[in-house]
Design a protein around this motif. Structure first.
Motif, PDB file in Angstrom:
ATOM      1  N   GLY A   1      61.023  49.702 -23.622  1.00 25.46           N
ATOM      2  CA  GLY A   1      62.298  49.281 -23.827  1.00 25.46           C
ATOM      3  C   GLY A   1      61.797  48.571 -25.521  1.00 25.46           C
ATOM      4  O   GLY A   1      60.923  49.028 -26.037  1.00 25.46           O
ATOM      5  N   LEU A   2      62.682  47.687 -25.835  1.00 25.59           N
ATOM      6  CA  LEU A   2      62.423  46.945 -27.176  1.00 25.59           C
ATOM      7  C   LEU A   2      62.713  45.487 -26.898  1.00 25.59           C
ATOM      8  O   LEU A   2      63.769  45.041 -26.780  1.00 25.59           O
ATOM      9  CB  LEU A   2      63.727  47.589 -28.033  1.00 25.59           C
ATOM     10  N   TYR A   3      61.625  44.734 -26.944  1.00 25.77           N
ATOM     11  CA  TYR A   3      61.693  43.244 -26.843  1.00 25.77           C
ATOM     12  C   TYR A   3      61.739  42.557 -28.140  1.00 25.77           C
ATOM     13  O   TYR A   3      61.194  42.625 -28.969  1.00 25.77           O
ATOM     14  CB  TYR A   3      60.292  43.156 -26.296  1.00 25.77           C
ATOM     15  N   MET A   4      62.901  41.871 -27.970  1.00 32.43           N
ATOM     16  CA  MET A   4      63.246  40.762 -29.052  1.00 32.43           C
ATOM     17  C   MET A   4      63.198  41.401 -30.626  1.00 32.43           C
ATOM     18  O   MET A   4      62.215  40.802 -31.334  1.00 32.43           O
ATOM     19  CB  MET A   4      62.498  39.522 -28.837  1.00 32.43           C
ATOM     20  N   PRO A   5      63.875  42.538 -30.736  1.00 33.74           N
ATOM     21  CA  PRO A   5      63.395  43.194 -32.247  1.00 33.74           C
ATOM     22  C   PRO A   5      64.001  42.047 -33.595  1.00 33.74           C
ATOM     23  O   PRO A   5      64.923  41.172 -33.186  1.00 33.74           O
ATOM     24  CB  PRO A   5      64.235  44.372 -32.272  1.00 33.74           C
TER      25      PRO A   5
ATOM     26  N   VAL B   1      68.773  47.884 -16.895  1.00 34.58           N
ATOM     27  CA  VAL B   1      68.117  47.516 -18.259  1.00 34.58           C
ATOM     28  C   VAL B   1      68.480  46.001 -18.151  1.00 34.58           C
ATOM     29  O   VAL B   1      69.699  45.367 -17.920  1.00 34.58           O
ATOM     30  CB  VAL B   1      68.999  48.268 -19.110  1.00 34.58           C
ATOM     31  N   LEU B   2      67.362  45.067 -18.733  1.00 32.61           N
ATOM     32  CA  LEU B   2      67.510  43.924 -18.704  1.00 32.61           C
ATOM     33  C   LEU B   2      67.526  43.397 -20.157  1.00 32.61           C
ATOM     34  O   LEU B   2      66.607  43.922 -20.870  1.00 32.61           O
ATOM     35  CB  LEU B   2      66.324  43.124 -17.982  1.00 32.61           C
ATOM     36  N   PRO B   3      68.172  42.345 -20.553  1.00 34.27           N
ATOM     37  CA  PRO B   3      67.855  41.572 -21.701  1.00 34.27           C
ATOM     38  C   PRO B   3      66.788  40.905 -22.138  1.00 34.27           C
ATOM     39  O   PRO B   3      66.391  40.073 -21.265  1.00 34.27           O
ATOM     40  CB  PRO B   3      69.144  40.801 -22.017  1.00 34.27           C
ATOM     41  N   SER B   4      66.056  40.732 -23.208  1.00 39.25           N
ATOM     42  CA  SER B   4      65.117  40.101 -23.578  1.00 39.25           C
ATOM     43  C   SER B   4      65.886  39.044 -24.496  1.00 39.25           C
ATOM     44  O   SER B   4      65.551  38.822 -25.753  1.00 39.25           O
ATOM     45  CB  SER B   4      63.979  40.555 -24.316  1.00 39.25           C
ATOM     46  N   GLY B   5      66.612  38.150 -23.713  1.00 33.62           N
ATOM     47  CA  GLY B   5      67.651  37.289 -24.397  1.00 33.62           C
ATOM     48  C   GLY B   5      69.051  37.761 -24.626  1.00 33.62           C
ATOM     49  O   GLY B   5      69.024  38.966 -24.519  1.00 33.62           O
ATOM     50  N   ALA B   6      69.932  36.985 -24.833  1.00 32.20           N
ATOM     51  CA  ALA B   6      71.396  37.463 -24.836  1.00 32.20           C
ATOM     52  C   ALA B   6      72.305  36.508 -25.555  1.00 32.20           C
ATOM     53  O   ALA B   6      71.861  35.192 -25.211  1.00 32.20           O
ATOM     54  CB  ALA B   6      72.064  38.025 -23.301  1.00 32.20           C
ATOM     55  N   THR B   7      73.446  36.687 -26.231  1.00 32.38           N
ATOM     56  CA  THR B   7      74.178  35.710 -26.562  1.00 32.38           C
ATOM     57  C   THR B   7      75.391  35.599 -25.793  1.00 32.38           C
ATOM     58  O   THR B   7      75.668  36.156 -24.684  1.00 32.38           O
ATOM     59  CB  THR B   7      74.821  36.418 -27.924  1.00 32.38           C
ATOM     60  N   LYS B   8      75.703  34.345 -25.726  1.00 35.17           N
ATOM     61  CA  LYS B   8      76.802  33.812 -24.948  1.00 35.17           C
ATOM     62  C   LYS B   8      78.354  34.460 -25.378  1.00 35.17           C
ATOM     63  O   LYS B   8      78.998  34.678 -24.578  1.00 35.17           O
ATOM     64  CB  LYS B   8      76.991  32.219 -24.938  1.00 35.17           C
TER      65      LYS B   8
ATOM     66  N   ARG C   1      78.616  44.175 -22.678  1.00 33.93           N
ATOM     67  CA  ARG C   1      77.514  43.573 -21.969  1.00 33.93           C
ATOM     68  C   ARG C   1      76.224  43.950 -22.587  1.00 33.93           C
ATOM     69  O   ARG C   1      75.346  43.061 -22.632  1.00 33.93           O
ATOM     70  CB  ARG C   1      77.574  44.347 -20.567  1.00 33.93           C
ATOM     71  N   TYR C   2      76.106  44.977 -23.205  1.00 30.83           N
ATOM     72  CA  TYR C   2      75.067  45.496 -23.681  1.00 30.83           C
ATOM     73  C   TYR C   2      74.783  44.784 -25.056  1.00 30.83           C
ATOM     74  O   TYR C   2      73.874  44.630 -25.983  1.00 30.83           O
ATOM     75  CB  TYR C   2      74.635  46.985 -23.872  1.00 30.83           C
ATOM     76  N   LEU C   3      76.242  44.870 -25.844  1.00 30.62           N
ATOM     77  CA  LEU C   3      76.100  44.304 -26.983  1.00 30.62           C
ATOM     78  C   LEU C   3      75.727  42.878 -27.250  1.00 30.62           C
ATOM     79  O   LEU C   3      75.086  42.462 -28.416  1.00 30.62           O
ATOM     80  CB  LEU C   3      77.423  44.612 -27.810  1.00 30.62           C
ATOM     81  N   ARG C   4      75.713  42.108 -26.296  1.00 31.81           N
ATOM     82  CA  ARG C   4      75.205  41.028 -26.241  1.00 31.81           C
ATOM     83  C   ARG C   4      73.652  40.786 -26.232  1.00 31.81           C
ATOM     84  O   ARG C   4      73.259  39.717 -26.549  1.00 31.81           O
ATOM     85  CB  ARG C   4      75.712  40.084 -25.122  1.00 31.81           C
ATOM     86  N   PHE C   5      72.895  41.550 -25.809  1.00 32.13           N
ATOM     87  CA  PHE C   5      71.613  41.799 -25.406  1.00 32.13           C
ATOM     88  C   PHE C   5      71.049  41.558 -26.700  1.00 32.13           C
ATOM     89  O   PHE C   5      71.283  42.033 -27.746  1.00 32.13           O
ATOM     90  CB  PHE C   5      71.088  43.047 -24.889  1.00 32.13           C
ATOM     91  N   LYS C   6      69.567  40.909 -26.848  1.00 36.56           N
ATOM     92  CA  LYS C   6      69.065  40.823 -28.060  1.00 36.56           C
ATOM     93  C   LYS C   6      67.762  41.416 -27.899  1.00 36.56           C
ATOM     94  O   LYS C   6      66.651  41.564 -28.782  1.00 36.56           O
ATOM     95  CB  LYS C   6      68.520  39.120 -28.087  1.00 36.56           C
ATOM     96  N   GLY C   7      67.635  42.460 -26.923  1.00 41.51           N
ATOM     97  CA  GLY C   7      66.636  43.449 -26.714  1.00 41.51           C
ATOM     98  C   GLY C   7      67.052  44.185 -25.493  1.00 41.51           C
ATOM     99  O   GLY C   7      67.648  43.507 -24.524  1.00 41.51           O
ATOM    100  N   TYR C   8      66.336  45.068 -25.081  1.00 39.98           N
ATOM    101  CA  TYR C   8      66.475  45.875 -23.842  1.00 39.98           C
ATOM    102  C   TYR C   8      65.170  46.476 -23.316  1.00 39.98           C
ATOM    103  O   TYR C   8      64.545  47.218 -23.771  1.00 39.98           O
ATOM    104  CB  TYR C   8      67.231  47.404 -24.415  1.00 39.98           C
ATOM    105  N   CYS C   9      65.148  45.750 -22.060  1.00 41.87           N
ATOM    106  CA  CYS C   9      63.828  46.085 -21.223  1.00 41.87           C
ATOM    107  C   CYS C   9      64.169  46.559 -19.735  1.00 41.87           C
ATOM    108  O   CYS C   9      64.794  46.506 -19.310  1.00 41.87           O
ATOM    109  CB  CYS C   9      63.227  45.001 -21.090  1.00 41.87           C
TER     110      CYS C   9
END
Length: 226
Positions: free
Chosen positions: A115-119, A155-162, A176-184
């Motif tokens: 995935g992509l962690y906290m880009p 797919v889990l988020p590496s952080g997410a916006t409220k 759901r995915y647009l709130r993610f700050k990364g994709y793991c």
């Protein structure tokens, strides 16, 4: 391959995280590091057998492995060493912006995935734009039976916006995915699995399942970046 002495060293390091113990145990650390290097080298070979981007660059295992020394300058926790070994394999390099594959070795808590962690913000903006405009494709990738069988949590988020990120609406089907700050993704391995002779093959099977997601993310990043 990973050996029992490597796991024993990491377990004891967790209980003795200080420079005096580490210095006295340095030969054991060097052997553990050699075991991990060998495993990462094999891991890269397996990845290259099905990921053309990895095959094209064939990363140096040494460049993929994180240092065991912690940066304690801005941390309240002053323990000097990490208690696990970590490697990140990406076509863009360990410190580059691209999605890739990772392996974390720690007794009782080893895991692998992709995935992509906290880009950085510009990279995250590109991935969000791609997920928004190609949501049917993204949705199909992250709900495939292979991915969900390997990573039951998906797919889990590496952080997410409220709230919805700027430029997107809460009613967006992809919100759901647009709130993610990364994709793991994350798949844990028991110590017995880690010590098995076919561990790198299991790693390969694990990461093959997430390769389409890694490819999607990198296509989104590369489309504007290079």
């Amino acid at each position: 391959m990973i050996t029992r002495p490597t796991l024993d060293f990491l377990a004891e390091l967790k209980a003795n995280n200080n420079r005096e113990w580490f210095d006295a145990s340095r030969p054991r650390y060097q052997q553990a590091a050699a075991d991990f290097f060998d495993t990462v080298a094999r891991f890269i070979q397996v990845l290259a057998s099905y990921d053309p981007d990895i095959a094209k660059v064939m990363p140096d295992p040494k460049s993929c492995i994180m240092r065991i020394y912690r940066d304690v300058r801005f941390s309240k926790d002053k323990t000097p060493y990490k208690t696990g070994l970590f490697a990140y394999v990406s076509a863009g390099g360990r410190k580059g912006p691209l999605a890739g594959y990772y392996l974390h070795l720690e007794p009782g808590a080893s895991f692998a995935g992709g995935g992509l962690y906290m880009p950085e913000a510009p990279v995250l903006a590109r991935t969000r734009a791609a997920i928004d405009s190609r949501f049917d494709e993204w949705s199909a990738i992250v709900t495939t039976p292979d991915l969900l069988a390997t990573f039951p949590d998906g797919v889990l988020p590496s952080g997410a916006t409220k709230r919805a990120p700027k430029g997107f609406d809460e009613s967006n089907p992809a919100i759901r995915y647009l709130r993610f700050k990364g994709y793991c993704t994350q798949r844990f391995f028991s110590d017995a699995e880690v010590l098995s002779r076919d561990f790198t093959d299991r790693l390969g099977e694990c990461c093959r399942a997430v390769m389409p997601m890694v490819a999607f993310l990198n296509d989104a990043i590369n489309s504007d970046m290079f």
